[in-house]
Design an enzyme around this catalytic site. Sequence first.
Site, PDB file in Angstrom:
ATOM      1  N   ASP A 116      -0.061   5.110   0.893  1.00 51.31           N
ATOM      2  CA  ASP A 116      -0.002   6.107   2.364  1.00 51.31           C
ATOM      3  C   ASP A 116      -0.149   5.131   3.322  1.00 51.31           C
ATOM      4  OD1 ASP A 116      -0.111   8.178   0.294  1.00 51.31           O
ATOM      5  OD2 ASP A 116      -2.455   7.780  -0.054  1.00 51.31           O
TER       6      ASP A 116
ATOM      7  N   THR B 138      -2.668   1.183  -4.686  1.00 49.38           N
ATOM      8  CA  THR B 138      -2.919   2.327  -3.817  1.00 49.38           C
ATOM      9  C   THR B 138      -4.340   2.674  -4.278  1.00 49.38           C
ATOM     10  OG1 THR B 138      -2.441   4.531  -2.866  1.00 49.38           O
ATOM     11  CG2 THR B 138      -1.809   3.896  -5.152  1.00 49.38           C
TER      12      THR B 138
ATOM     13  N   CYS C 176     -16.577  -0.305  -7.809  1.00 53.93           N
ATOM     14  CA  CYS C 176     -15.568  -0.979  -8.965  1.00 53.93           C
ATOM     15  C   CYS C 176     -15.106  -2.167  -8.244  1.00 53.93           C
ATOM     16  CB  CYS C 176     -14.643  -0.024  -9.269  1.00 53.93           C
ATOM     17  SG  CYS C 176     -13.507   0.459  -7.936  1.00 53.93           S
TER      18      CYS C 176
ATOM     19  N   ASP D 248       0.699  -1.201  -0.119  1.00 54.50           N
ATOM     20  CA  ASP D 248       0.174  -0.050   0.094  1.00 54.50           C
ATOM     21  C   ASP D 248       0.695   0.952   0.056  1.00 54.50           C
ATOM     22  OD1 ASP D 248      -2.398   1.456   0.144  1.00 54.50           O
ATOM     23  OD2 ASP D 248      -1.735   1.803   2.412  1.00 54.50           O
TER      24      ASP D 248
ATOM     25  N   HIS E  98      -0.464  11.853   5.091  1.00 54.54           N
ATOM     26  CA  HIS E  98      -1.016  13.255   5.504  1.00 54.54           C
ATOM     27  C   HIS E  98      -2.399  13.524   4.721  1.00 54.54           C
ATOM     28  CE1 HIS E  98       2.810  14.476   7.329  1.00 54.54           C
ATOM     29  NE2 HIS E  98       3.290  14.048   6.198  1.00 54.54           N
ATOM     30  N   GLY E  99      -2.876  12.638   4.192  1.00 52.61           N
ATOM     31  CA  GLY E  99      -4.282  12.718   3.665  1.00 52.61           C
ATOM     32  C   GLY E  99      -4.221  13.385   2.337  1.00 52.61           C
ATOM     33  N   TYR E 100      -4.421  12.537   1.083  1.00 50.71           N
ATOM     34  CA  TYR E 100      -4.595  13.205  -0.256  1.00 50.71           C
ATOM     35  C   TYR E 100      -3.654  13.884  -0.727  1.00 50.71           C
ATOM     36  CZ  TYR E 100      -9.568  11.843   1.117  1.00 50.71           C
ATOM     37  OH  TYR E 100     -10.685  11.201   1.407  1.00 50.71           O
TER      38      TYR E 100
ATOM     39  N   CYS F 278      -6.806   3.171  -7.849  1.00 53.67           N
ATOM     40  CA  CYS F 278      -7.990   3.173  -8.097  1.00 53.67           C
ATOM     41  C   CYS F 278      -8.508   4.640  -7.679  1.00 53.67           C
ATOM     42  CB  CYS F 278      -8.636   2.130  -6.907  1.00 53.67           C
ATOM     43  SG  CYS F 278     -10.513   2.232  -7.296  1.00 53.67           S
TER      44      CYS F 278
ATOM     45  N   ARG G  20     -11.216  -1.056  -6.168  1.00 54.16           N
ATOM     46  CA  ARG G  20     -11.055  -0.326  -5.001  1.00 54.16           C
ATOM     47  C   ARG G  20     -10.737  -1.432  -3.749  1.00 54.16           C
ATOM     48  NH1 ARG G  20     -11.169   4.233  -2.248  1.00 54.16           N
ATOM     49  NH2 ARG G  20     -12.054   4.439  -0.128  1.00 54.16           N
TER      50      ARG G  20
ATOM     51  N   GLN H 277      -6.851   5.735  -4.310  1.00 55.54           N
ATOM     52  CA  GLN H 277      -6.724   7.153  -4.593  1.00 55.54           C
ATOM     53  C   GLN H 277      -8.136   7.849  -4.814  1.00 55.54           C
ATOM     54  OE1 GLN H 277      -3.730   9.109  -3.997  1.00 55.54           O
ATOM     55  NE2 GLN H 277      -2.760   7.249  -3.399  1.00 55.54           N
TER      56      GLN H 277
END
Length: 192
Positions: free
Chosen positions: A20, A60, A114, A18, A27-29, A99, A117, A62
């Site tokens: 993040d 990952t 989907c 993975d 840190h988020g996005y 994804c 994910r 996304q």
Amino acid sequence: MAQSLNINTEYKKALFLDRDGVVNVDHGYVSEPKDFEFIQGVFEACKQFQEAGYQIVIITNQSGIGRGYYTEQEFEELSAWMTEQFKFNGVDILAVYHCPHHPTKANPPYLLQCDCRKPNPGMLFQAMHEHRLDPEISIMIGDKKSDIEAAKNAGIKQRFLVNSGQSLTSDGMSLADGTYADLLSAANDLLD
């Protein structure tokens, strides 16, 4: 006289990671290199796995793309930058799969249920098919229950969690074969 092609049909072992929370601090996005902070020891850990014969693949979710926080192009540029940082540190990343979808929190056309994910295994199946990777001898390391579920759904036999990302849940830990502080701790134990 016809020349025979030397085609390698052997299946290879992979380390599926993975991103993040495993490769970088979550840190988020994250969508730009200035916000991308590699977790301490990640290059050393990946180098150990690579030297042990593992192909390294990043898998990952996304949904930030689907939510409109950043574009596919920005994600691809960040991935290219990230793989260059690995290469600079002596590690080859075979591929990065992502994804962009979310079933409830995304904008069209990304608003959908989907098969890619995580916890769905679509990205893992795609990687295994495209690169002839054997789930029986491969490893998945993530920081969430969905990472472990995706690996289980894809038939990956060895599945581990690291505590360098999301807070681990007891149900996630019960599905994993073990937990480690971070990727380097996993490498030091699994490759010992």
